[in-house]
Design a protein around this motif. Sequence first.
Motif, mmCIF file in Angstrom:
data_model
loop_
_atom_site.group_PDB
_atom_site.id
_atom_site.type_symbol
_atom_site.label_atom_id
_atom_site.label_comp_id
_atom_site.label_asym_id
_atom_site.label_seq_id
_atom_site.Cartn_x
_atom_site.Cartn_y
_atom_site.Cartn_z
ATOM 1 N N HIS A 15 1.887 0.426 -20.024
ATOM 2 C CA HIS A 15 1.771 1.536 -20.963
ATOM 3 C C HIS A 15 2.658 1.319 -22.187
ATOM 4 O O HIS A 15 2.340 1.802 -23.280
ATOM 5 N N ARG A 16 3.742 0.592 -22.023
ATOM 6 C CA ARG A 16 4.552 0.215 -23.193
ATOM 7 C C ARG A 16 3.753 -0.690 -24.120
ATOM 8 O O ARG A 16 3.850 -0.584 -25.348
ATOM 9 N N VAL A 17 2.975 -1.610 -23.546
ATOM 10 C CA VAL A 17 2.119 -2.475 -24.359
ATOM 11 C C VAL A 17 1.090 -1.641 -25.111
ATOM 12 O O VAL A 17 0.848 -1.849 -26.311
ATOM 13 N N GLN A 18 0.476 -0.682 -24.423
ATOM 14 C CA GLN A 18 -0.504 0.175 -25.085
ATOM 15 C C GLN A 18 0.113 0.911 -26.269
ATOM 16 O O GLN A 18 -0.479 0.975 -27.356
ATOM 17 N N ALA A 19 1.303 1.461 -26.054
ATOM 18 C CA ALA A 19 1.976 2.173 -27.145
ATOM 19 C C ALA A 19 2.284 1.239 -28.306
ATOM 20 O O ALA A 19 2.150 1.622 -29.481
ATOM 21 N N ALA A 20 2.682 0.004 -27.997
ATOM 22 C CA ALA A 20 2.999 -0.962 -29.056
ATOM 23 C C ALA A 20 1.758 -1.337 -29.855
ATOM 24 O O ALA A 20 1.807 -1.477 -31.087
ATOM 25 N N VAL A 21 0.631 -1.513 -29.173
ATOM 26 C CA VAL A 21 -0.622 -1.840 -29.864
ATOM 27 C C VAL A 21 -1.037 -0.693 -30.787
ATOM 28 O O VAL A 21 -1.392 -0.906 -31.964
ATOM 29 N N ILE A 22 -0.975 0.528 -30.291
ATOM 30 C CA ILE A 22 -1.350 1.691 -31.106
ATOM 31 C C ILE A 22 -0.448 1.808 -32.324
ATOM 32 O O ILE A 22 -0.907 2.021 -33.451
ATOM 33 N N ALA A 24 1.327 -0.547 -33.834
ATOM 34 C CA ALA A 24 1.106 -1.643 -34.780
ATOM 35 C C ALA A 24 -0.160 -1.414 -35.608
ATOM 36 O O ALA A 24 -0.171 -1.631 -36.834
ATOM 37 N N LEU A 25 -1.229 -0.978 -34.956
ATOM 38 C CA LEU A 25 -2.476 -0.714 -35.686
ATOM 39 C C LEU A 25 -2.305 0.422 -36.676
ATOM 40 O O LEU A 25 -2.774 0.362 -37.815
ATOM 41 N N GLN A 26 -1.615 1.469 -36.244
ATOM 42 C CA GLN A 26 -1.401 2.616 -37.126
ATOM 43 C C GLN A 26 -0.566 2.221 -38.337
ATOM 44 O O GLN A 26 -0.884 2.584 -39.472
ATOM 45 N N ARG A 27 0.474 1.444 -38.113
ATOM 46 C CA ARG A 27 1.332 1.020 -39.226
ATOM 47 C C ARG A 27 0.612 0.055 -40.164
ATOM 48 O O ARG A 27 0.974 -0.066 -41.337
ATOM 49 N N ALA A 28 -0.399 -0.634 -39.644
ATOM 50 C CA ALA A 28 -1.180 -1.556 -40.473
ATOM 51 C C ALA A 28 -2.258 -0.827 -41.274
ATOM 52 O O ALA A 28 -3.030 -1.466 -41.990
ATOM 53 N N GLY A 29 -2.311 0.488 -41.129
ATOM 54 C CA GLY A 29 -3.260 1.256 -41.917
ATOM 55 C C GLY A 29 -4.599 1.490 -41.253
ATOM 56 O O GLY A 29 -5.527 1.991 -41.893
ATOM 57 N N ARG A 30 -4.720 1.146 -39.967
ATOM 58 C CA ARG A 30 -5.981 1.376 -39.268
ATOM 59 C C ARG A 30 -6.127 2.853 -38.906
ATOM 60 O O ARG A 30 -5.147 3.566 -38.746
ATOM 61 N N LYS A 31 -7.346 3.290 -38.779
ATOM 62 C CA LYS A 31 -7.657 4.680 -38.419
ATOM 63 C C LYS A 31 -8.010 4.704 -36.932
ATOM 64 O O LYS A 31 -9.134 4.441 -36.531
ATOM 65 N N VAL A 32 -7.005 5.006 -36.110
ATOM 66 C CA VAL A 32 -7.115 4.835 -34.662
ATOM 67 C C VAL A 32 -7.701 6.077 -34.000
ATOM 68 O O VAL A 32 -7.288 7.206 -34.272
#
Length: 333
Positions: A15-22, A24-32
């Motif tokens: 779950h830490r990996v999941q949080a890290a992926v979310i 990183a995507l959010q900070r990269a400007g993705r619309k999650v």
Amino acid sequence: SIVLVGESHTSFESHRVQAAVITALQRAGRKVTLGLEMFPAEAPTAPFDRWLRGGIDEAALLRESGWYDYWGYPWGYYRDVFQLAKQYRLPIRGVNAPRAVVAMVGRRGLAGIGGIERGQIAPTIDTTNEEHKQLFVAYVGGSDTHGAGMPPDVLQRMVEAQCAWDATMAFHTAALIKDNADPKAVVVVLVGSGHVAYGLGIARQARAYTDKRVATVMPIATSPGKPEQIRASVADILWGVPTETYPLYPTLGVSFRSNGDQPNTVLTVSPGSAAEVMGVKAGDQLVSLDDQPIRKDVEVRALLDRKQWGDAVKATVKRGADTLTLTGRLRRR
């Protein structure tokens, strides 16, 4: 456009990996958008939306969303991910199939499912992939194409159930991205690693529903100084995490009947579990836990979610004509 992040449900590191992926995507400007195995697609979305806006607190979210009815694994494993969703106001949607329908496929096979039930799973389901069947057999403890001593017809129905499960999650995930023209849109699906490995689960079934790119991420447990050697094809991204000796949150070690007149009747007791040490036996009817009445397994999950390893627990059980009070502590094996 779709990122499948595998998990072991009781691995905090997953779950830490999941949080890290979310993050990183959010900070990269993705619309999650978050897609969850934890909830079927038909589960009400209003509790999630209200919680994201601050309209209800965490306790109300768990109660109104039916967390313990639909899932049952401790909320603590997922809390950080949901807090991220709240921080960034990320839409949260269930993508799973109804559990009862998948179980029905396992009993009858796809050919035996029709009517309303057939409409609750994906319209197109590929059951012909031999590599997927081989992987499934390995998961259930068999070898080659022999599923742990199961008759071929039973194994085939189980494979069809797994395919229906994967395809339905693929179908609902693809629907979340289908009409979104924003090139920055991405659906991050939190799902058990068995649905992700080697691209043979959701990713394979998704080809029937989308031509957008699907990426897979797999947390891989490894020990210090002893790196694991695994096939690179298991996922697009392999993410090493520390091996965990014990689950972070305690378990009682019992399973219950999923249907019938007494859903609080103990079906099995895990060897070495707290329940076994306390003296709980298969066939016992669990009347109360810590003096709180128990009518079904959902209430056990909710109560245990407030406990930690080492906490005391008291169970009242009916065993035949006798009513017994059993006490113990939630100890690691």
